[in-house]
Write an enzyme that holds these catalytic residues in place. Structure first.
Site, mmCIF file in Angstrom:
data_model
loop_
_atom_site.group_PDB
_atom_site.id
_atom_site.type_symbol
_atom_site.label_atom_id
_atom_site.label_comp_id
_atom_site.label_asym_id
_atom_site.label_seq_id
_atom_site.Cartn_x
_atom_site.Cartn_y
_atom_site.Cartn_z
ATOM 1 N N PHE A 139 0.428 -1.375 -0.056
ATOM 2 C CA PHE A 139 0.189 0.106 -0.053
ATOM 3 C C PHE A 139 1.273 1.162 -0.260
ATOM 4 O O PHE A 139 1.470 1.297 0.948
ATOM 5 C CB PHE A 139 -1.079 -0.117 1.248
ATOM 6 C CG PHE A 139 -2.227 1.262 1.211
ATOM 7 C CD1 PHE A 139 -2.870 1.008 0.210
ATOM 8 C CD2 PHE A 139 -1.733 2.425 1.855
ATOM 9 C CE1 PHE A 139 -4.126 2.366 0.249
ATOM 10 C CE2 PHE A 139 -2.844 3.392 2.235
ATOM 11 C CZ PHE A 139 -3.962 3.249 0.966
ATOM 12 N N ASP A 224 8.668 3.019 1.114
ATOM 13 C CA ASP A 224 7.813 3.430 2.524
ATOM 14 C C ASP A 224 7.895 3.129 3.912
ATOM 15 O O ASP A 224 7.682 2.048 4.249
ATOM 16 C CB ASP A 224 6.849 3.316 1.880
ATOM 17 C CG ASP A 224 5.128 4.007 2.277
ATOM 18 O OD1 ASP A 224 5.662 4.426 3.372
ATOM 19 O OD2 ASP A 224 4.577 3.484 1.671
ATOM 20 N N LYS A 253 2.115 9.664 8.532
ATOM 21 C CA LYS A 253 0.982 9.434 9.903
ATOM 22 C C LYS A 253 1.976 9.638 10.673
ATOM 23 O O LYS A 253 1.963 10.680 11.138
ATOM 24 C CB LYS A 253 1.705 7.825 9.837
ATOM 25 C CG LYS A 253 0.427 6.800 8.576
ATOM 26 C CD LYS A 253 0.314 5.656 8.723
ATOM 27 C CE LYS A 253 -1.071 5.324 7.426
ATOM 28 N NZ LYS A 253 -0.884 4.858 7.262
HETATM 29 C C1 PLP Z 1 -1.142 4.951 5.271
HETATM 30 C C2 PLP Z 1 0.297 4.231 3.978
HETATM 31 C C3 PLP Z 1 -0.196 5.724 2.815
HETATM 32 C C4 PLP Z 1 -0.568 6.484 2.387
HETATM 33 O O1 PLP Z 1 -0.700 8.105 3.284
HETATM 34 P P1 PLP Z 1 -1.659 9.218 2.587
HETATM 35 O O2 PLP Z 1 -1.524 9.865 4.268
HETATM 36 O O3 PLP Z 1 -3.191 8.378 3.576
HETATM 37 O O4 PLP Z 1 -1.587 9.596 1.978
HETATM 38 C C5 PLP Z 1 1.349 4.706 2.518
HETATM 39 N N1 PLP Z 1 1.885 4.044 2.885
HETATM 40 C C6 PLP Z 1 1.732 3.178 3.682
HETATM 41 C C7 PLP Z 1 2.796 2.861 3.835
HETATM 42 C C8 PLP Z 1 0.765 3.800 4.040
HETATM 43 O O5 PLP Z 1 0.802 2.654 5.497
#
Ligand code: PLP
Length: 411
Positions: A139, A224, A253
């Site tokens: 994700f 990420d 986050k």
């Molecule tokens: C939550 C998340 C995102 C997206 O972040 P947003 O602030 O919702 O755009 C991207 N990568 C990972 C691994 C995430 O957990």
């Protein structure tokens, strides 16, 4: 319509129906406790989806919010500001990075990372090196590019032709990665622990193999760390405990503890491929978000706080082992620090949501990671009493779901 009088029901009338929020409406929070509009209290094990790493209404963050809020919120990127420069310096002192770009979310940080990787490959090798390698179940956000790179087709299908040059491989499969990463690859993007995909840790050997394959083919390795970063795993960034250093790291986050901010961190050499005007943002790096994130980073990078994450993790895992002895419904407990996933046994496959709903009834805010996994992402400083109380409430919720299932075997 009376605008004052809103309830959970109002959501179904006025909001675009993209979410299915719980039946209660949270109103205020303090530390790891939240109260709803009826005055009921909840222990917060979700942290607003791994975001409120210092809990709710942290006094030092409130102080910064008030002080910077009275000074300057926003000035635009025609001007720089002191908080953003201090934040960049602090993050660079803590990591491999020499350069930072700030945005407002994880998706935007990843969007910048993917664009940078494509630009670097274009300038260094020409137009044919554009493939981005990503992994099943990953994700990376919900913008069109990032959701297409993500490995969950249910999120990316039905929006027309996806951007070309994205390859999805099985996660933790070294052979598949060695075969697929080649001269056309411009970047490999990986979560050190897949968060939304079910709290699945990467094997250290897998990450090392990605690093090697990237080096061999002139591709960039992007971590990420939107979910794993800023103390979540008991290390400031998860990569720091893997022996593998990425070329680009994305963070969001926990970075703002709920105030929107995202960051892309990279090296001098790579950053030099983004020249003035090549990429941009209106809000990214604004003084208010930056001042708050700076305080978050100062507090969370404290070695004592990080040690506290590891000890809370040990306590949580011990207690989960006890719950498993009692109920026998956990197939696996996995993850690291305070990003822990509990996969349910086959008998409860697809029913994580039932446990989250039952938890709410018993005063516990829980999270899932896909239909089969309960996810724990509480505040990194959750008081031990709240941790134990939350687990006691979880036991009641499990008892209720398991009991109801036993009474209706036909289900
Ligand atoms: C939550 C998340 C995102 C997206 O972040 P947003 O602030 O919702 O755009 C991207 N990568 C990972 C691994 C995430 O957990």
């Amino acid at each position: 319509m009376n605008e004052q009088n809103v309830t959970r029901q109002t959501f179904d009338e006025v909001m675009v129906p993209l979410f299915a929020p719980a039946s209660f409406v949270p109103e205020r929070g303090q530390g790891s406790r939240v109260w709803d509009t009826q005055g009921r209290d909840y222990v917060d094990f979700a942290g607003g989806i791994a975001v409120t790493a210092l809990g709710h209404a942290h006094p030092e963050l409130l102080k910064v919010l008030n002080e910077q809020g009275a000074k300057l919120w926003h000035i635009g990127n025609g001007y720089t500001n002191e908080p953003v420069l201090r934040l960049a310096k602090r993050l660079e002192a803590l990591t491999f990075a020499d350069r930072a770009f700030f945005a407002n979310s994880g998706a935007e940080a990843n969007e910048a990372a993917f664009k940078l990787a494509r630009r670097v490959a274009f300038e260094r090798y020409g137009a044919d090196k554009y493939e981005i390698v990503s992994f099943a179940q990953s994700f990376h956000g919900r913008t069109f590019f990032t959701v297409s790179v993500g490995g969950q087709p249910k999120y990316s299908e039905g929006f027309g032709p996806v951007p070309a040059g994205i390859v999805h491989l099985p996660y933790n499969d070294i052979d598949a990665a060695r075969q697929a990463i080649g001269p056309k690859t411009c970047a490999v993007v990986v979560e050190p622990i897949q968060g939304e995909g079910g709290v699945i840790p990467a094997d250290p050997a897998f990450l090392r193999a990605l690093r090697e394959a990237c080096d061999q083919h002139g591709a960039l390795l992007i971590f990420d760390e939107v979910q794993t970063g800023v103390g979540r795993t008991g290390h400031f960034y998860a990569y720091q405990d893997t022996g593998v250093t990425p070329d680009i790291l994305t963070s969001a986050k926990s970075l703002g503890n709920g105030f929107p901010i995202g960051a892309m961190l990279t090296t001098n050499e790579l950053a030099a491929h983004f020249k003035v005007g090549v990429h941009g943002t209106t809000y990214g790096g604004n003084p208010l978000a930056s001042a708050i994130a700076l305080k978050v980073v100062e507090l969370i990078s404290d070695p004592q706080l990080l040690a506290g994450v590891r000890s809370r993790s040990a306590l949580l895992q011990e207690e989960l082992a006890r719950l498993h002895q009692r109920f026998g419904i956990f197939r696996e407990v996995r993850g690291k620090g305070l990003l822990i996933g509990v996969e349910l046994t086959d008998a409860f496959k697809g029913r994580a949501k039932d446990f989250v709903t039952a938890a709410g009834k018993h005063g516990l805010i829980m999270l899932m990671a896909g239909p089969d996994v309960l996810r724990f992402a509480p505040s990194l400083i959750i008081p031990l009493d709240d941790l134990r109380e939350g687990l006691a409430r979880l036991a009641k919720a499990i008892d209720e779901v398991v009991g109801a299932t036993a009474e209706s075997p036909a289900r």
